[in-house]
Design a protein around this motif. Structure first.
Motif, short mmCIF file in Angstrom:
data_model
loop_
_atom_site.label_atom_id
_atom_site.label_comp_id
_atom_site.label_asym_id
_atom_site.label_seq_id
_atom_site.Cartn_x
_atom_site.Cartn_y
_atom_site.Cartn_z
N LYS A 1 0.88 -1.19 -0.01
CA LYS A 1 0.00 0.18 0.02
C LYS A 1 0.92 1.13 0.02
O LYS A 1 1.81 1.27 0.51
N ILE B 1 -1.22 8.60 -1.08
CA ILE B 1 -1.04 9.52 -2.29
C ILE B 1 -1.12 10.94 -1.52
O ILE B 1 -1.98 11.31 -0.87
N CYS C 1 -9.80 13.11 -0.14
CA CYS C 1 -10.96 11.95 -0.27
C CYS C 1 -11.97 12.60 -0.87
O CYS C 1 -12.75 13.93 -0.35
N LEU D 1 -5.66 8.95 1.58
CA LEU D 1 -5.99 7.89 0.59
C LEU D 1 -4.48 7.02 0.22
O LEU D 1 -3.51 7.54 0.23
N LEU E 1 -3.04 3.84 -1.95
CA LEU E 1 -3.21 3.07 -3.31
C LEU E 1 -2.71 1.93 -3.13
O LEU E 1 -1.37 1.60 -2.50
N GLU F 1 -6.05 -1.65 -9.73
CA GLU F 1 -5.61 -0.83 -8.89
C GLU F 1 -6.67 0.20 -8.17
O GLU F 1 -7.98 0.13 -8.59
N LYS F 2 -6.72 0.08 -6.78
CA LYS F 2 -7.68 0.37 -5.65
C LYS F 2 -7.17 1.60 -4.89
O LYS F 2 -6.04 1.51 -4.68
N VAL F 3 -8.04 2.29 -4.71
CA VAL F 3 -7.73 3.54 -3.91
C VAL F 3 -8.78 3.65 -2.71
O VAL F 3 -10.07 3.37 -2.75
N GLU F 4 -8.28 3.51 -1.30
CA GLU F 4 -9.29 3.84 -0.15
C GLU F 4 -8.71 4.71 0.85
O GLU F 4 -7.62 5.01 1.03
N CYS F 5 -9.77 5.39 1.46
CA CYS F 5 -9.75 6.32 2.41
C CYS F 5 -9.46 5.77 3.87
O CYS F 5 -10.44 4.84 4.27
N HIS G 1 -13.91 3.94 -0.96
CA HIS G 1 -12.89 3.19 -2.16
C HIS G 1 -13.35 3.55 -3.19
O HIS G 1 -14.68 3.57 -3.80
#
Length: 68
Positions: free
Chosen positions: A7, A10, A15, A24, A26, A33-37, A43
């Motif tokens: 992980k 960024i 968000c 966030l 990545l 590719e996933k982005v999660e707060c 997400h």
């Protein structure tokens, strides 16, 4: 079993849901590719390139506009 890679946060990203900055992360999960707060859990996922290419392959060009 899902495969999760390293992980990365960024820097400077905000968000879109909770508006928190620098929360966030990545990561890649099953070649997506996933982005999660980490603050609110919001997400987003980017589809694989093959999926994106397949959806564009069915498009047809009707004409090209050439201004005079």
């Amino acid at each position: 079993m899902t495969e999760r890679k390293k992980k990365r946060f960024i820097a400077g990203a905000t968000c879109p849901q909770c508006k928190a900055m620098d929360t966030l992360m990545l990561f890649v999960e099953n070649n997506v590719e996933k982005v999660e707060c980490v603050e609110c859990g919001h997400h987003m996922a980017q589809p694989e390139q093959q999926v994106a290419k397949a959806s564009r392959a069915a498009e047809q060009v009707i004409g090209v506009f050439k201004p005079e």
